[in-house]
Design a protein around this motif. Sequence first.
Motif, PDB file in Angstrom:
ATOM      1  N   ALA A 103       1.087  -1.551   0.093  1.00  0.00           N
ATOM      2  CA  ALA A 103      -0.451   0.189   0.054  1.00  0.00           C
ATOM      3  C   ALA A 103       1.185   0.842   0.090  1.00  0.00           C
ATOM      4  O   ALA A 103       0.634   2.255  -0.627  1.00  0.00           O
ATOM      5  CB  ALA A 103      -1.270  -0.476   1.010  1.00  0.00           C
ATOM      6  N   SER A 104       1.818   1.063   0.637  1.00  0.00           N
ATOM      7  CA  SER A 104       2.919   2.637   0.779  1.00  0.00           C
ATOM      8  C   SER A 104       3.661   2.007  -0.420  1.00  0.00           C
ATOM      9  O   SER A 104       3.501   3.210  -0.950  1.00  0.00           O
ATOM     10  CB  SER A 104       4.332   1.594   1.599  1.00  0.00           C
ATOM     11  N   LEU A 105       3.808   1.864  -1.532  1.00  0.00           N
ATOM     12  CA  LEU A 105       4.110   1.410  -2.785  1.00  0.00           C
ATOM     13  C   LEU A 105       2.993   1.827  -3.789  1.00  0.00           C
ATOM     14  O   LEU A 105       3.075   3.191  -4.479  1.00  0.00           O
ATOM     15  CB  LEU A 105       4.692  -0.336  -2.684  1.00  0.00           C
ATOM     16  N   ALA A 106       2.290   2.262  -3.755  1.00  0.00           N
ATOM     17  CA  ALA A 106       1.029   2.201  -4.068  1.00  0.00           C
ATOM     18  C   ALA A 106       0.814   4.001  -3.850  1.00  0.00           C
ATOM     19  O   ALA A 106       0.758   4.700  -5.009  1.00  0.00           O
ATOM     20  CB  ALA A 106      -0.302   1.221  -3.984  1.00  0.00           C
ATOM     21  N   VAL A 107       0.722   4.428  -2.952  1.00  0.00           N
ATOM     22  CA  VAL A 107       0.823   5.534  -2.305  1.00  0.00           C
ATOM     23  C   VAL A 107       1.487   6.518  -3.626  1.00  0.00           C
ATOM     24  O   VAL A 107       1.461   7.538  -4.053  1.00  0.00           O
ATOM     25  CB  VAL A 107       0.100   5.933  -0.549  1.00  0.00           C
ATOM     26  N   ALA A 108       2.399   6.201  -3.339  1.00  0.00           N
ATOM     27  CA  ALA A 108       3.476   6.414  -4.114  1.00  0.00           C
ATOM     28  C   ALA A 108       3.252   6.620  -5.929  1.00  0.00           C
ATOM     29  O   ALA A 108       3.208   7.971  -6.526  1.00  0.00           O
ATOM     30  CB  ALA A 108       4.942   5.492  -4.338  1.00  0.00           C
ATOM     31  N   PRO A 119       6.488   9.912  -3.675  1.00  0.00           N
ATOM     32  CA  PRO A 119       7.279   8.623  -3.715  1.00  0.00           C
ATOM     33  C   PRO A 119       8.465   9.300  -2.567  1.00  0.00           C
ATOM     34  O   PRO A 119       8.280   7.566  -1.673  1.00  0.00           O
ATOM     35  CB  PRO A 119       7.485   9.554  -4.966  1.00  0.00           C
ATOM     36  N   ILE A 120       8.280  10.055  -1.510  1.00  0.00           N
ATOM     37  CA  ILE A 120       9.231  10.090  -0.390  1.00  0.00           C
ATOM     38  C   ILE A 120       8.123   9.570   0.485  1.00  0.00           C
ATOM     39  O   ILE A 120       9.251   8.373   0.823  1.00  0.00           O
ATOM     40  CB  ILE A 120       9.673  12.051  -0.231  1.00  0.00           C
ATOM     41  N   ALA A 121       7.122   9.654   1.036  1.00  0.00           N
ATOM     42  CA  ALA A 121       6.957   9.596   2.233  1.00  0.00           C
ATOM     43  C   ALA A 121       6.566   7.388   1.469  1.00  0.00           C
ATOM     44  O   ALA A 121       6.553   6.464   2.672  1.00  0.00           O
ATOM     45  CB  ALA A 121       5.024   9.734   1.724  1.00  0.00           C
ATOM     46  N   GLY A 122       6.017   7.717  -0.181  1.00  0.00           N
ATOM     47  CA  GLY A 122       5.527   5.723   0.008  1.00  0.00           C
ATOM     48  C   GLY A 122       6.855   4.742  -0.051  1.00  0.00           C
ATOM     49  O   GLY A 122       6.387   4.146  -0.048  1.00  0.00           O
ATOM     50  N   ALA A 123       7.730   5.587  -0.688  1.00  0.00           N
ATOM     51  CA  ALA A 123       8.851   4.585  -1.237  1.00  0.00           C
ATOM     52  C   ALA A 123       9.870   4.572  -0.097  1.00  0.00           C
ATOM     53  O   ALA A 123      10.764   3.782  -0.193  1.00  0.00           O
ATOM     54  CB  ALA A 123       9.074   4.967  -3.155  1.00  0.00           C
ATOM     55  N   VAL A 124      10.209   5.362   0.157  1.00  0.00           N
ATOM     56  CA  VAL A 124      11.198   5.729   1.821  1.00  0.00           C
ATOM     57  C   VAL A 124      10.617   5.787   3.519  1.00  0.00           C
ATOM     58  O   VAL A 124      10.683   4.753   3.739  1.00  0.00           O
ATOM     59  CB  VAL A 124      11.300   6.648   1.124  1.00  0.00           C
TER      60      VAL A 124
END
Length: 145
Positions: free
Chosen positions: A34-39, A54-59
Motif C-alpha cells: 500500500a505504501s508503494l501504491a501511494v507513491a 514517492p518520498i513518503a510511499g517509497a522511503v
Amino acid sequence: MANESVHPPHGTGDGRQDASSGRSPWWYYPGLGASLAVAFVCIDIGGSLVPAGPIAGAVLGPTLLTWAASRSRGSAATKALSATGSRNLFGLYLVLLGLVTAVGLGLGLGTDLTGAASVAGLVALALTVVLGRQADRNVTRPGHS
C-alpha cells in the motif's frame, strides 16, 4: 502439564526460533504494498503530491513499517531475505517491480495516459503481498531458514 503456557515460546533454547516468530506480521506486506501504491498514485494525481508522495510511499512508509514489524516480533522483519529460496524470490520481485515501474511511469508520464501509474501501484501492491507471503512461507518451512 497444567503449568504449561498456552503461548508457544519464542525460541527453542538452542538458538533457533519457532516457525511463527520467523513470519512477518499479517499487516507487513499489505502495508508495504500500500505504501508503494501511494507513491504511484501521488504521481498520477500530480501537483504538489509528486515530490512528497514517492518520498513518503517509497522511503518513509517502508522504513516505518519495517521498524514497527521488527518491534512487534522482537526480531528483524527482514529475516525472509536470508531464507533459502527467498533470495531468488526477492530478485524476481525487484525485476518485476522495476518493469511495473518503468511501464506504469512510462505510460503515465510519457504519454499522459491517465491512471497508468495508479494501475502500476496496484500491481506493485499485489506483487508485494504475494511474493512477500511466499518468502514468509520459505522461512517457516523446515530446513529452509
